[in-house]
Design an enzyme around this catalytic site. Structure first.
Site, PDB file in Angstrom:
ATOM      1  N   ASP A  66       0.838  -1.203   0.000  1.00  0.00           N
ATOM      2  CA  ASP A  66       0.000   0.000   0.000  1.00  0.00           C
ATOM      3  C   ASP A  66       0.870   1.249   0.000  1.00  0.00           C
ATOM      4  O   ASP A  66       2.072   1.188   0.260  1.00  0.00           O
ATOM      5  CB  ASP A  66      -1.002   0.020   1.165  1.00  0.00           C
ATOM      6  CG  ASP A  66      -0.349   0.151   2.537  1.00  0.00           C
ATOM      7  OD1 ASP A  66       0.891   0.138   2.627  1.00  0.00           O
ATOM      8  OD2 ASP A  66      -1.087   0.264   3.531  1.00  0.00           O
ATOM      9  N   ASP A 128      -8.006   0.256  14.541  1.00  0.00           N
ATOM     10  CA  ASP A 128      -9.449   0.203  14.333  1.00  0.00           C
ATOM     11  C   ASP A 128      -9.862  -1.016  13.514  1.00  0.00           C
ATOM     12  O   ASP A 128     -10.971  -1.083  12.995  1.00  0.00           O
ATOM     13  CB  ASP A 128      -9.935   1.479  13.636  1.00  0.00           C
ATOM     14  CG  ASP A 128      -9.211   1.735  12.311  1.00  0.00           C
ATOM     15  OD1 ASP A 128      -8.338   0.922  11.934  1.00  0.00           O
ATOM     16  OD2 ASP A 128      -9.521   2.749  11.654  1.00  0.00           O
ATOM     17  N   HIS A 130      -8.238  -2.106  10.726  1.00  0.00           N
ATOM     18  CA  HIS A 130      -7.884  -2.072   9.310  1.00  0.00           C
ATOM     19  C   HIS A 130      -6.701  -2.989   9.028  1.00  0.00           C
ATOM     20  O   HIS A 130      -5.938  -3.347   9.924  1.00  0.00           O
ATOM     21  CB  HIS A 130      -7.608  -0.643   8.838  1.00  0.00           C
ATOM     22  CG  HIS A 130      -6.323  -0.057   9.321  1.00  0.00           C
ATOM     23  ND1 HIS A 130      -6.223   0.796  10.395  1.00  0.00           N
ATOM     24  CD2 HIS A 130      -5.046  -0.188   8.850  1.00  0.00           C
ATOM     25  CE1 HIS A 130      -4.974   1.173  10.564  1.00  0.00           C
ATOM     26  NE2 HIS A 130      -4.237   0.580   9.640  1.00  0.00           N
TER      27      HIS A 130
END
Length: 239
Positions: A66, A128, A130
């Site tokens: 990413d 969270d 992800h």
């Protein structure tokens, strides 16, 4: 999914390192993907002296999964952090590092498949829930590598903070990760205990995107005692 609970971050890192080194010693082209962030820092510290300038590892190919590229630049913070943490101190030749960009993301999965696929990928679990760049309420579970405007991610995750110089986010999607031969998640620390419990206990859902990874056929999760502190015996025995 296989869950491995180690006593501390050192033991967790050693476990992940053995998996990586085992894959890297195969007698073929080996493609691996590594994560940036706080969690793998000790893992890389352990690996660097074992990998640096070693001929047996000179042909390993590294793929970033990413990126949030800066305006007028191909690359962003992920590339910079991986260079600082691992690639430069381990003397990894840049010709063996494959970066995901605004120019190549459409063909990135195809390029990896043409190269034989990823043998192993190390990922973390976000605060969270992800994984990679796949965040709550905006994850595309049915996608391979995709690009989205950062403002769309920020709209449903306002605590992320604005990034005016990084308008796009590019990430491998869930389908890309399902193709990895061995997917490895590392999680440590008390601050991850609550989200880790949700990841373990909840069914697949968009509020905790990493839950989709439990469908992977060869998925190893390695955590320390602190991250596992809220798990019940029933949770552990179920896996």
């Amino acid at each position: 999914m296989k869950l491995v609970i180690e006593k501390d971050v050192k033991a967790m890192s050693e476990n992940a390192m053995y998996i990586l080194l085992g894959a890297m010693l195969q007698d073929k082209r080996v493609n691996i993907s590594l994560t940036s962030g706080r969690t793998p820092r000790q893992l890389y510290e352990m690996m660097i002296p074992l990998v640096k300038d070693q001929k047996k590892f000179k042909d390993i190919e590294y793929y970033l999964f990413d990126e949030n590229p800066f305006i007028d630049e191909q690359y962003g913070t992920n590339w910079a952090e991986m260079k600082e943490m691992f690639f430069e101190p381990a003397h990894i030749d840049e010709t063996h590092i494959h970066r995901i960009t605004l120019d190549n993301w459409i063909d990135y999965d195809w390029q990896i498949r043409q190269a034989g696929g990823l043998d192993v990928m190390i990922i973390g679990l976000g605060h969270d829930g992800h994984f990679c760049g796949n965040c709550p309420r905006c994850t595309q579970f049915d996608s391979y590598t995709y690009c989205m405007e950062y403002k769309d991610k920020l709209a449903v995750n306002p605590t992320y903070g604005e990034r005016p110089r990084q308008p796009y986010t590019i990430t491998m999607g869930a389908k890309s990760l399902m193709r990895v031969q061995h997917l490895v998640m590392i999680v440590n620390g008390k601050e991850k205990a609550e989200i880790f419990k949700r990841f373990i206990e909840e069914p697949v859902n968009e509020e905790v995107p990493a839950t989709i990874l439990k469908l992977h056929p060869n998925f190893t999760v390695i955590c320390d005692d602190e991250a596992a502190s809220l798990l019940s015996i029933e949770d552990e025995s179920r896996l």
